[in-house]
Design a protein around this motif. Structure first.
Motif, short mmCIF file in Angstrom:
data_model
loop_
_atom_site.label_atom_id
_atom_site.label_comp_id
_atom_site.label_asym_id
_atom_site.label_seq_id
_atom_site.Cartn_x
_atom_site.Cartn_y
_atom_site.Cartn_z
N LYS A 280 0.82 -1.21 0.00
CA LYS A 280 0.00 0.00 0.00
C LYS A 280 0.86 1.27 0.00
CE LYS A 280 -4.24 -1.78 2.16
NZ LYS A 280 -5.16 -1.29 1.12
N LYS B 197 1.76 5.36 -2.72
CA LYS B 197 2.02 6.62 -2.02
C LYS B 197 3.44 7.12 -2.31
CE LYS B 197 -1.87 5.98 0.34
NZ LYS B 197 -3.10 6.78 0.11
N GLU C 193 8.27 13.68 5.46
CA GLU C 193 7.60 13.16 4.27
C GLU C 193 7.28 11.68 4.45
OE1 GLU C 193 8.46 12.49 -0.53
OE2 GLU C 193 9.88 13.65 0.69
N ASN D 193 4.37 11.20 6.94
CA ASN D 193 3.08 11.57 6.33
C ASN D 193 2.59 10.49 5.37
OD1 ASN D 193 2.93 14.02 7.70
ND2 ASN D 193 4.00 15.15 6.09
N LYS D 194 3.50 9.96 4.55
CA LYS D 194 3.13 8.91 3.61
C LYS D 194 2.72 7.64 4.35
CE LYS D 194 6.10 10.48 -0.23
NZ LYS D 194 5.07 10.63 -1.26
N GLU E 285 1.60 7.41 7.41
CA GLU E 285 0.33 7.63 8.10
C GLU E 285 -0.83 7.51 7.13
OE1 GLU E 285 -1.91 10.49 11.29
OE2 GLU E 285 -0.06 11.22 10.39
N SER E 286 -0.63 7.95 5.90
CA SER E 286 -1.68 7.81 4.89
C SER E 286 -1.99 6.34 4.65
CB SER E 286 -1.24 8.49 3.59
OG SER E 286 -2.20 8.32 2.59
N VAL E 287 -0.96 5.51 4.65
CA VAL E 287 -1.17 4.07 4.50
C VAL E 287 -1.92 3.51 5.69
CG1 VAL E 287 0.00 1.82 4.36
CG2 VAL E 287 0.90 3.78 3.07
N GLN F 152 -3.85 5.06 7.74
CA GLN F 152 -5.21 5.58 7.76
C GLN F 152 -6.12 4.77 6.83
OE1 GLN F 152 -6.18 8.04 9.81
NE2 GLN F 152 -8.29 7.78 9.15
N SER F 153 -5.59 4.43 5.66
CA SER F 153 -6.38 3.65 4.70
C SER F 153 -6.68 2.26 5.26
CB SER F 153 -5.65 3.55 3.36
OG SER F 153 -4.50 2.75 3.46
N GLU G 61 -9.37 2.53 7.95
CA GLU G 61 -10.69 2.78 7.37
C GLU G 61 -11.18 1.61 6.53
OE1 GLU G 61 -10.12 6.42 5.29
OE2 GLU G 61 -10.04 7.65 7.12
#
Length: 399
Positions: A352, A356, A383, A386-387, A389-391, A393-394, A397
């Motif tokens: 994942k 990103k 950076e 942040n990347k 955390e985006s993973v 978060q997905s 969810e």
């Protein structure tokens, strides 16, 4: 053979790797680019290999200079770069002599051969066996995969090499078995990288070292992944209060150029003599030019101090993520070799992360391994965080 678009043609490269669906064609610093022009933040460093980042100018310049002179010559002749790099490594370690090869597996193979020959030719008595530890990883040659304490690495390669025993890692009671086994040597990683980014307990390592000294057992430390500055010192053993008899290194030694080595104390080095071991390509002028430039830069710059400081910053970012996401159970490792123990499948995180534009690794089924270059900046760590955390978060969810 003729083909058309309706026929799938297998790659002529053997299928020994489960490759991710990207083709990397360029690298600089902490970044790589694929053949589609996409830019990725690389927190794998070629699996702890590009310690100075991709294509570091200080190494590139020395390689270009060496390319104008000579690329290769036999080890039957003196090689100035080799002599200088060996001197640099022994001056900055507890060792006295160096043997050069081409990879980490070859370095550990040389260490195993040295231990056996030392037992047979120098000591002239006792066992020539080698003790390693469960969940260790020491390479893919027949001897080093046998030394590796993981059945999944050994599957299908029977019969394995005789002369190896395995003890539990970080287990003091198990060390008592050394008195019974009486091996020629003990080989261990101070941080089990492939095995899950598991650091050795310092008291346990000191106890192990003491047993080895008292029983004339060679203590051999595999620093293939931890060496050349990755943990904040040139070698990880420096943080444990011990002096190994043999140190194996590779990966970060050549900034991506293939080179490996063992560094041995004078007594242990007596196991080798002319004709007992060798390598056609090991320590050739190009490889040692890369190694010399890499190690010189690490020692003469403030890079080791930077690693210590930037590690604190990375640790804080990882701790912040751990507090936000309950499936992160533990943060392990030293310096810029980090492992996130997670409840979910680690390969899912790695996969994942690619969309990103982030490259990370696994270390077993539930550990995400993080290996930025030693030159990494706070901005690049931001950076990365942040990347990642985006993973996370997905995943949280359910995407």
């Amino acid at each position: 053979m003729t083909t058309n678009n309706s026929i799938s043609v297998a790659s002529p490269v053997m299928s020994t790797y489960s490759r991710f669906p990207i083709t990397i064609v360029k690298g600089k610093g902490s970044y790589v680019w694929d053949d589609q022009g996409n830019k990725f933040l690389d927190f794998t460093s070629g699996i702890a290999t590009c310690n100075l980042g991709h294509v570091p100018e200080v190494v590139k310049g020395k390689l270009e200079e060496q390319l104008q002179n000579i690329w290769h010559c036999s080890n039957l002749y003196s090689i100035p770069n080799q002599e200088q790099l060996a001197s640099l490594l022994t001056t900055n370690s507890c060792g006295d002599q160096v043997f050069f090869c081409n990879s980490g597996a070859e370095a550990n193979e040389a260490a195993i051969k040295l231990a056996r020959r030392y037992a047979n030719k120098v000591k002239g008595s006792g066992s020539s066996d080698v003790v390693t530890f469960q969940q260790s990883f020491h390479g893919r040659t027949l001897a080093t995969l046998t030394a590796t304490g993981q059945e999944k690495i050994q599957q299908g390669f029977s019969p394995l090499m005789p002369g190896f025993s395995y003890l539990p890692y970080n287990d003091s009671e198990a060390l008592e078995k050394l008195h019974t086994i009486k091996p020629a040597a003990v080989l261990l990683e101070l941080i089990q990288g492939e095995g899950g980014v598991i650091p050795a307990n310092q008291d346990w390592v000191i106890e192990l070292s003491q047993i080895c000294k008292e029983n004339d057992i060679l203590l051999m430390v595999d620093e293939i992944q931890t060496g050349i500055g990755r943990t904040g010192t040139l070698f990880a053993y420096e943080q444990y209060g011990i002096e190994p008899d043999v140190i194996s290194i590779a990966k970060g030694l050549g900034s991506g150029f293939p080179i490996g080595a063992i560094i041995a104390k004078e007594e242990a080095a007596k196991g080798f003599e002319p004709g007992s071991h060798g390598s056609t390509f090991g320590g050739n002028p190009l490889a040692t030019a890369a190694g010399l430039a890499t190690v010189t830069h690490i020692l003469e710059s403030n890079l080791l101090k930077h690693v210590i400081q930037i590690t604190d910053y990375l640790d804080q970012q990882l701790q912040d993520l751990k507090e936000k996401y309950s499936f992160i159970k533990e943060i392990r490792g030293k310096g810029l070799l980090k492992g996130l123990v997670i409840e979910t499948n680690a390969i899912e995180i790695v996969q994942k992360a690619i969309p990103k534009n982030l490259l990370i690794l696994t270390a077993g089924p539930n550990v995400v391994r993080i290996l930025p270059p030693l030159t990494v900046t706070k901005e690049e760590i931001n950076e990365f965080a942040n990347k990642l955390e985006s993973v996370f978060q997905s995943i949280q969810e359910g995407e």
